[in-house]
Design an enzyme around this catalytic site. Sequence first.
Site, mmCIF file in Angstrom:
data_model
loop_
_atom_site.group_PDB
_atom_site.id
_atom_site.type_symbol
_atom_site.label_atom_id
_atom_site.label_comp_id
_atom_site.label_asym_id
_atom_site.label_seq_id
_atom_site.Cartn_x
_atom_site.Cartn_y
_atom_site.Cartn_z
ATOM 1 N N ASP A 37 14.923 -19.142 -3.781
ATOM 2 C CA ASP A 37 13.757 -18.805 -2.965
ATOM 3 C C ASP A 37 12.506 -18.549 -3.794
ATOM 4 O OD1 ASP A 37 15.522 -18.925 -0.785
ATOM 5 O OD2 ASP A 37 16.060 -16.824 -1.043
ATOM 6 N N LYS A 80 10.423 -23.341 -4.334
ATOM 7 C CA LYS A 80 10.665 -24.724 -4.791
ATOM 8 C C LYS A 80 10.123 -25.742 -3.782
ATOM 9 C CE LYS A 80 15.062 -23.728 -5.039
ATOM 10 N NZ LYS A 80 15.040 -22.265 -4.881
ATOM 11 N N GLY A 138 17.241 -23.228 1.744
ATOM 12 C CA GLY A 138 16.216 -23.203 2.785
ATOM 13 C C GLY A 138 14.888 -23.346 2.062
ATOM 14 N N HIS A 139 14.283 -24.521 2.145
ATOM 15 C CA HIS A 139 13.055 -24.806 1.396
ATOM 16 C C HIS A 139 11.897 -24.937 2.381
ATOM 17 C CE1 HIS A 139 15.566 -26.589 -2.170
ATOM 18 N NE2 HIS A 139 15.827 -25.321 -1.927
ATOM 19 N N GLN A 149 18.921 -23.414 -4.796
ATOM 20 C CA GLN A 149 19.317 -22.101 -5.312
ATOM 21 C C GLN A 149 18.503 -21.738 -6.566
ATOM 22 O OE1 GLN A 149 22.077 -24.556 -4.508
ATOM 23 N NE2 GLN A 149 21.510 -23.739 -2.533
HETATM 24 P P1 GDP Z 1 12.615 -22.084 -1.870
HETATM 25 O O1 GDP Z 1 13.996 -21.891 -1.348
HETATM 26 O O2 GDP Z 1 12.555 -21.916 -3.359
HETATM 27 O O3 GDP Z 1 11.990 -23.378 -1.433
HETATM 28 O O4 GDP Z 1 11.745 -20.911 -1.241
HETATM 29 P P2 GDP Z 1 11.766 -20.413 0.284
HETATM 30 O O5 GDP Z 1 11.106 -21.422 1.147
HETATM 31 O O6 GDP Z 1 13.130 -19.973 0.680
HETATM 32 O O7 GDP Z 1 10.918 -19.086 0.173
HETATM 33 C C1 GDP Z 1 9.617 -19.087 -0.320
HETATM 34 C C2 GDP Z 1 8.682 -18.514 0.767
HETATM 35 O O8 GDP Z 1 7.451 -18.161 0.192
HETATM 36 C C3 GDP Z 1 8.353 -19.500 1.869
HETATM 37 O O9 GDP Z 1 8.160 -18.805 3.064
HETATM 38 C C4 GDP Z 1 7.046 -20.128 1.395
HETATM 39 O O10 GDP Z 1 6.249 -20.626 2.471
HETATM 40 C C5 GDP Z 1 6.387 -18.930 0.764
HETATM 41 N N1 GDP Z 1 5.504 -19.223 -0.376
HETATM 42 C C6 GDP Z 1 5.626 -20.176 -1.338
HETATM 43 N N2 GDP Z 1 4.672 -20.003 -2.290
HETATM 44 C C7 GDP Z 1 3.940 -18.930 -1.896
HETATM 45 C C8 GDP Z 1 2.847 -18.218 -2.481
HETATM 46 O O11 GDP Z 1 2.337 -18.527 -3.540
HETATM 47 N N3 GDP Z 1 2.393 -17.124 -1.790
HETATM 48 C C9 GDP Z 1 2.934 -16.715 -0.604
HETATM 49 N N4 GDP Z 1 2.428 -15.642 -0.024
HETATM 50 N N5 GDP Z 1 3.966 -17.359 -0.039
HETATM 51 C C10 GDP Z 1 4.469 -18.433 -0.686
HETATM 52 P P1 IMO Z 2 17.393 -21.917 -1.976
HETATM 53 O O1 IMO Z 2 17.595 -23.358 -2.352
HETATM 54 C C1 IMO Z 2 18.871 -17.804 -2.185
HETATM 55 C C2 IMO Z 2 23.204 -17.256 -2.343
HETATM 56 C C3 IMO Z 2 23.823 -16.573 -1.141
HETATM 57 C C4 IMO Z 2 24.989 -15.855 -1.808
HETATM 58 C C5 IMO Z 2 25.437 -16.854 -2.873
HETATM 59 C C6 IMO Z 2 26.609 -17.716 -2.445
HETATM 60 O O2 IMO Z 2 16.723 -21.730 -0.658
HETATM 61 O O3 IMO Z 2 16.733 -21.173 -3.079
HETATM 62 P P2 IMO Z 2 26.843 -19.770 -0.764
HETATM 63 O O4 IMO Z 2 26.554 -19.857 0.723
HETATM 64 O O5 IMO Z 2 26.066 -20.732 -1.585
HETATM 65 O O6 IMO Z 2 28.310 -19.789 -1.067
HETATM 66 O O7 IMO Z 2 26.353 -18.285 -1.158
HETATM 67 O O8 IMO Z 2 24.317 -17.685 -3.134
HETATM 68 N N1 IMO Z 2 22.387 -18.450 -2.037
HETATM 69 C C7 IMO Z 2 21.049 -18.468 -2.044
HETATM 70 N N2 IMO Z 2 20.166 -17.461 -2.224
HETATM 71 N N3 IMO Z 2 18.420 -19.065 -2.007
HETATM 72 C C8 IMO Z 2 19.296 -20.087 -1.846
HETATM 73 O O9 IMO Z 2 18.904 -21.382 -1.769
HETATM 74 C C9 IMO Z 2 20.676 -19.803 -1.822
HETATM 75 N N4 IMO Z 2 21.800 -20.557 -1.678
HETATM 76 C C10 IMO Z 2 22.837 -19.718 -1.816
HETATM 77 O O10 IMO Z 2 22.924 -15.683 -0.533
HETATM 78 O O11 IMO Z 2 24.520 -14.717 -2.484
HETATM 79 MG MG MG Z 3 15.042 -20.764 0.053
#
Ligand code: GDP
Ligand code: IMO
Ligand code: MG
Length: 436
Positions: free
Chosen positions: A15, A18, A42-43, A229
């Site tokens: 998270d 990415k 979850g991207h 991840q």
């Molecule tokens: P990922 O799994 O690495 O793609 O990240 P996620 O989407 O799970 O979580 C990142 C969250 O931060 C999302 O809700 C993005 O829209 C938000 N986000 C990304 N970059 C920024 C930033 O620079 N500032 C803020 N406030 N939100 C951001």
């Molecule tokens: P993105 O790509 C954050 C974590 C789960 C748990 C561990 C194992 O959005 O960054 P699993 O379901 O893979 O067997 O869970 O890994 N986990 C993540 N945490 N971002 C993710 O993906 C994750 N994918 C798995 O919360 O701790």
């Molecule tokens: Mg994510």
Amino acid sequence: MSGRNVTVVGLQWGDEGKGKIVDALAGHMRYVVRFCGGANAGHTVLVGEEKFALHLIPCGVLRQGVCNIVGNGVAFDPATAWGELSALRDRGVTVTSENFRVSSAASVVMPWHKLQDTLSEASLAKGKKIGTTARGIGPCYSDKANRTTSIRAADLTNPEVLAEKIRSIVDIKNRTFSALYEAEPMDAEAIVAEYVQLGENLADMICNTGGLLRQAVADDVPILFEGGQGSMLDVDHGTYPFVTSSNVTACGVPSGAGIPPSEVGRVVGLIKAYSTRVGEGPFPTEQDNETGNAIREAGHEYGTTTGRPRRCGWFDAFAVKYAVDLSGADELALSLLDVLTDMGELKICTGYSTDGQAHEMFDPAAMSGVQCDYETLPGWDCDITGCKTFEELPAEAQNYVNRVEELLQTPVGFVSVGPERSQTIVHNSKTEGLDK
Ligand code: GDP
Ligand code: IMO
Ligand code: MG
């Protein structure tokens, strides 16, 4: 070696933002490839007012002319993929076999994997639970390694083979789950009907993606590898057993996509300006207090896949330096800097100690009960979400980024100050794709 390929990987616990950076860089790419994980990811990508949360479909799908690939290293869930693909189509996004392909060698997540994930977690005592996303990831990779109880995406294109495999595997799983968890038996014929239909829906997208990518390498066509991840969740190099079940660092790209190691390209390591973790496991800089709560609310730190509140804490340079070295990160993208606005003084962890003894090197197996050595930096209180250049950032924010760069001995290529495409500052980047 292609100088045009880019690998984007998370250097913390996932998270890191990415999705946003992959979408930003994808405009200059021909392929965007997932090589690890599955629908546990979850991207998030924001395009104007529209927010997309992508789980299995790569984040290049919102760009014209990009072919999005689910590589052989991914745990492919056809039900989730079909749902996601249909939802994207409903929102006017084109997803066809022209811009979305799935490796015939990808292992398929089946209903029994999701069931086992849930039953297994429920059966574990507190302290032993992993806190998975319940997406069937661990059980699917276990069956992949087991070989005789696995289904591959290629099987989805052959209804007879698929039906036969489902019947024989359901028989084994029913007996196992009944003995282990007293679970009700699954109905094999209902699963056959559903998955034969899903196979039919997806058949023209399933192909030899490794061959396609090696041809792209030969043709010098640019490829972006989209990590899932974060490095600390890597099955070999993370905080085992509190990890996911695949190789999520840049080391996982060649085997998870089917390309030579020399083609990983430029490695962009994603870091958020602080730390978060969802699920169980060690997290030395966690702030289970007002600071952590303030970060969670300012950063909307709730899981994109499960909605769970994320654990929040200070930036851990000691852990991230390990991840930088592991993936050989050429540069960093630092996201969510705006979330630290108004937090008062900021802390960065520079090392760990146990009983007063400093750790000489980072070891993911030696993280519990450590004391963090912190350095304190001044914060800032003005809104930075509109800053377009590094120089526009307040001196304290510049200082924070410079210190991260120094501690990690790696240039910060991009600084993200908000979730939108336009809220990205190109700083010390040598990666092609985003203009200053
Ligand atoms: P990922 O799994 O690495 O793609 O990240 P996620 O989407 O799970 O979580 C990142 C969250 O931060 C999302 O809700 C993005 O829209 C938000 N986000 C990304 N970059 C920024 C930033 O620079 N500032 C803020 N406030 N939100 C951001
Ligand atoms: P993105 O790509 C954050 C974590 C789960 C748990 C561990 C194992 O959005 O960054 P699993 O379901 O893979 O067997 O869970 O890994 N986990 C993540 N945490 N971002 C993710 O993906 C994750 N994918 C798995 O919360 O701790
Ligand atoms: Mg994510």
